[in-house]
Design an enzyme around this catalytic site. Structure first.
Site, PDB file in Angstrom:
ATOM      1  N   ARG A 157      -9.549   1.210   8.627  1.00 34.73           N
ATOM      2  CA  ARG A 157      -9.157  -0.157   8.941  1.00 34.73           C
ATOM      3  C   ARG A 157     -10.270  -0.911   9.650  1.00 34.73           C
ATOM      4  O   ARG A 157     -10.099  -2.079   9.987  1.00 34.73           O
ATOM      5  CB  ARG A 157      -7.939  -0.137   9.856  1.00 34.73           C
ATOM      6  CG  ARG A 157      -6.611  -0.411   9.163  1.00 34.73           C
ATOM      7  CD  ARG A 157      -5.517  -0.247  10.211  1.00 34.73           C
ATOM      8  NE  ARG A 157      -4.332  -0.999   9.920  1.00 34.73           N
ATOM      9  CZ  ARG A 157      -3.309  -0.532   9.211  1.00 34.73           C
ATOM     10  NH1 ARG A 157      -3.368   0.652   8.666  1.00 34.73           N
ATOM     11  NH2 ARG A 157      -2.236  -1.273   9.049  1.00 34.73           N
ATOM     12  N   ARG A 166      -0.483  -8.732  13.288  1.00 29.58           N
ATOM     13  CA  ARG A 166      -1.038  -7.747  12.368  1.00 29.58           C
ATOM     14  C   ARG A 166      -1.913  -8.410  11.304  1.00 29.58           C
ATOM     15  O   ARG A 166      -2.944  -7.874  10.920  1.00 29.58           O
ATOM     16  CB  ARG A 166       0.088  -6.944  11.715  1.00 29.58           C
ATOM     17  CG  ARG A 166       0.671  -5.877  12.667  1.00 29.58           C
ATOM     18  CD  ARG A 166       2.081  -5.499  12.308  1.00 29.58           C
ATOM     19  NE  ARG A 166       2.199  -4.867  11.004  1.00 29.58           N
ATOM     20  CZ  ARG A 166       3.288  -4.921  10.244  1.00 29.58           C
ATOM     21  NH1 ARG A 166       4.364  -5.596  10.652  1.00 29.58           N
ATOM     22  NH2 ARG A 166       3.325  -4.324   9.085  1.00 29.58           N
ATOM     23  N   ARG A 226      11.464  -2.075  10.607  1.00 24.28           N
ATOM     24  CA  ARG A 226      10.385  -1.498  11.410  1.00 24.28           C
ATOM     25  C   ARG A 226      10.158  -2.306  12.679  1.00 24.28           C
ATOM     26  O   ARG A 226      10.206  -3.529  12.652  1.00 24.28           O
ATOM     27  CB  ARG A 226       9.102  -1.461  10.577  1.00 24.28           C
ATOM     28  CG  ARG A 226       8.621  -0.055  10.326  1.00 24.28           C
ATOM     29  CD  ARG A 226       7.521  -0.035   9.318  1.00 24.28           C
ATOM     30  NE  ARG A 226       6.300  -0.672   9.802  1.00 24.28           N
ATOM     31  CZ  ARG A 226       5.150  -0.655   9.127  1.00 24.28           C
ATOM     32  NH1 ARG A 226       5.086  -0.059   7.965  1.00 24.28           N
ATOM     33  NH2 ARG A 226       4.093  -1.244   9.619  1.00 24.28           N
ATOM     34  N   LYS A 286       0.824  -1.219   0.000  1.00 30.81           N
ATOM     35  CA  LYS A 286       0.000   0.000   0.000  1.00 30.81           C
ATOM     36  C   LYS A 286       0.856   1.266   0.000  1.00 30.81           C
ATOM     37  O   LYS A 286       0.585   2.193  -0.749  1.00 30.81           O
ATOM     38  CB  LYS A 286      -0.913   0.050   1.237  1.00 30.81           C
ATOM     39  CG  LYS A 286      -1.958  -1.046   1.304  1.00 30.81           C
ATOM     40  CD  LYS A 286      -2.908  -0.808   2.472  1.00 30.81           C
ATOM     41  CE  LYS A 286      -2.230  -0.801   3.838  1.00 30.81           C
ATOM     42  NZ  LYS A 286      -1.706  -2.115   4.242  1.00 30.81           N
ATOM     43  N   ARG A 327      11.888  -6.876   4.826  1.00 33.01           N
ATOM     44  CA  ARG A 327      12.000  -5.518   4.296  1.00 33.01           C
ATOM     45  C   ARG A 327      12.757  -4.563   5.221  1.00 33.01           C
ATOM     46  O   ARG A 327      12.824  -4.741   6.426  1.00 33.01           O
ATOM     47  CB  ARG A 327      10.617  -4.945   3.993  1.00 33.01           C
ATOM     48  CG  ARG A 327       9.874  -4.471   5.216  1.00 33.01           C
ATOM     49  CD  ARG A 327       8.567  -3.817   4.806  1.00 33.01           C
ATOM     50  NE  ARG A 327       7.771  -3.517   5.974  1.00 33.01           N
ATOM     51  CZ  ARG A 327       6.537  -3.027   5.925  1.00 33.01           C
ATOM     52  NH1 ARG A 327       5.952  -2.826   4.761  1.00 33.01           N
ATOM     53  NH2 ARG A 327       5.893  -2.767   7.032  1.00 33.01           N
TER      54      ARG A 327
HETATM   55  P1  ADP Z   1       0.895  -2.095   7.830  1.00 32.32           P
HETATM   56  O1  ADP Z   1      -0.228  -1.864   6.870  1.00 32.32           O
HETATM   57  O2  ADP Z   1       2.113  -2.647   7.184  1.00 32.32           O
HETATM   58  O3  ADP Z   1       0.506  -2.866   9.074  1.00 32.32           O
HETATM   59  P2  ADP Z   1       0.879   0.740   8.639  1.00 32.32           P
HETATM   60  O4  ADP Z   1       2.084   1.580   8.524  1.00 32.32           O
HETATM   61  O5  ADP Z   1      -0.306   1.076   7.804  1.00 32.32           O
HETATM   62  O6  ADP Z   1       1.413  -0.723   8.406  1.00 32.32           O
HETATM   63  O7  ADP Z   1       0.375   0.736  10.176  1.00 32.32           O
HETATM   64  C1  ADP Z   1       1.252   0.450  11.234  1.00 32.32           C
HETATM   65  C2  ADP Z   1       0.486   0.441  12.561  1.00 32.32           C
HETATM   66  O8  ADP Z   1      -0.086   1.730  12.810  1.00 32.32           O
HETATM   67  C3  ADP Z   1      -0.694  -0.519  12.626  1.00 32.32           C
HETATM   68  O9  ADP Z   1      -0.304  -1.830  12.969  1.00 32.32           O
HETATM   69  C4  ADP Z   1      -1.548   0.144  13.722  1.00 32.32           C
HETATM   70  O10 ADP Z   1      -1.035  -0.121  15.014  1.00 32.32           O
HETATM   71  C5  ADP Z   1      -1.358   1.614  13.440  1.00 32.32           C
HETATM   72  N1  ADP Z   1      -2.397   2.135  12.519  1.00 32.32           N
HETATM   73  C6  ADP Z   1      -2.199   2.615  11.267  1.00 32.32           C
HETATM   74  N2  ADP Z   1      -3.375   2.986  10.696  1.00 32.32           N
HETATM   75  C7  ADP Z   1      -4.341   2.726  11.620  1.00 32.32           C
HETATM   76  C8  ADP Z   1      -5.762   2.864  11.653  1.00 32.32           C
HETATM   77  N3  ADP Z   1      -6.442   3.348  10.596  1.00 32.32           N
HETATM   78  N4  ADP Z   1      -6.419   2.488  12.771  1.00 32.32           N
HETATM   79  C9  ADP Z   1      -5.765   2.002  13.839  1.00 32.32           C
HETATM   80  N5  ADP Z   1      -4.443   1.825  13.876  1.00 32.32           N
HETATM   81  C10 ADP Z   1      -3.713   2.181  12.792  1.00 32.32           C
END
Ligand code: ADP
Ligand code: ZN
Length: 222
Positions: free
Chosen positions: A88, A168, A157, A13, A124
């Protein structure tokens, strides 16, 4: 145009959001990046979010919805945006409607199989400076361990550890996957195969977005 990228962790994404931003001049709003930045700067909000992120769990809606509300209402996002990492949950999707007042025009679900996701995430490296994402080795021409775009030191990360990756993916299936049905029933949902090189995936996304922009297809397929 308002575009939402839906897709599990590791589906690409972030990479695709950057490419869309460039080609379609749609500013990117990435909740993961905004949250990581808040954690790095140790803001009060960052301190509240950090523990959940480390554990691979969702940060509470009041935090995330507030961030997105602030971002979406900025002048530069008035004509559209690409959302990466939000919504989400179905509750977040409902909040987005309330915040923005308009439905997203396209929700693109980047589809990658579970084994591929674990493999990609556990190998990664990311650049905290410019947020570029790289595979296990530095790309050709780049100094080992350095970002090919900005020269910053690459990192892994904090939530790319095997046990957190599994969590996750579990959270995605339980809380985010229901959004597929939610958006499918609203006719904005499209799937995009997420395998292959980033440029190949992007080619598929361009196809979807250009079809939408030219007003061509009201395909029932999704
Ligand atoms: P990925 O899609 O690889 O898990 P992101 O960078 O989108 O990584 O998100 C990393 C973390 O940030 C998530 O695991 C969550 O803890 C938090 N996060 C990101 N976006 C949201 C959201 N819309 N609602 C709740 N938590 C979020
Ligand atoms: Zn960089």
């Amino acid at each position: 145009m308002r575009v939402i990228l839906l897709g599990p962790p590791g589906s690409g994404k972030g990479t695709q959001a950057c490419l869309i931003e460039e080609k379609f001049r749609l500013p990117r709003i990435s909740t993961g990046d905004i949250l990581r930045e808040a954690v790095r700067r140790e803001t009060p909000l960052g301190r509240r979010a950090e523990d959940m992120m480390k554990r691979g769990l969702l940060v509470s809606d009041d935090i995330v919805v507030g961030l997105v509300e602030e971002a979406v209402q900025r002048e530069e996002h008035r004509h559209g945006y690409v959302l990466d990492g939000f919504p989400r949950t179905v509750a977040q999707a409902e909040s987005l409607l309330r915040i923005d007042g308009r439905r997203p025009e396209r929700v693109l679900d980047i589809q990658v199989g579970a084994e591929d996701l674990v493999d990609r995430l556990s190998r990664r490296h990311v650049c905290p400076g410019c947020r570029a994402v790289f595979g296990p080795a530095s790309p050709p021409g780049a100094e080992e361990g350095r970002c090919a775009a900005c020269g910053g030191a690459l990192e892994i990360r904090a939530d790319d550890k095997p046990e957190v990756i599994r969590e996750r993916l579990r959270v995605f299936e339980a809380q985010t996957a229901p959004l597929r049905e939610y958006y499918r029933s609203r006719s904005v949902y499209r799937t995009v195969p997420g395998t292959g090189r980033p440029e190949e995936v992007f080619g598929r996304i361009v196809g979807q977005l250009e079809a939408f922009l030219s007003g061509a297809t009201e395909e029932r397929r999704s």
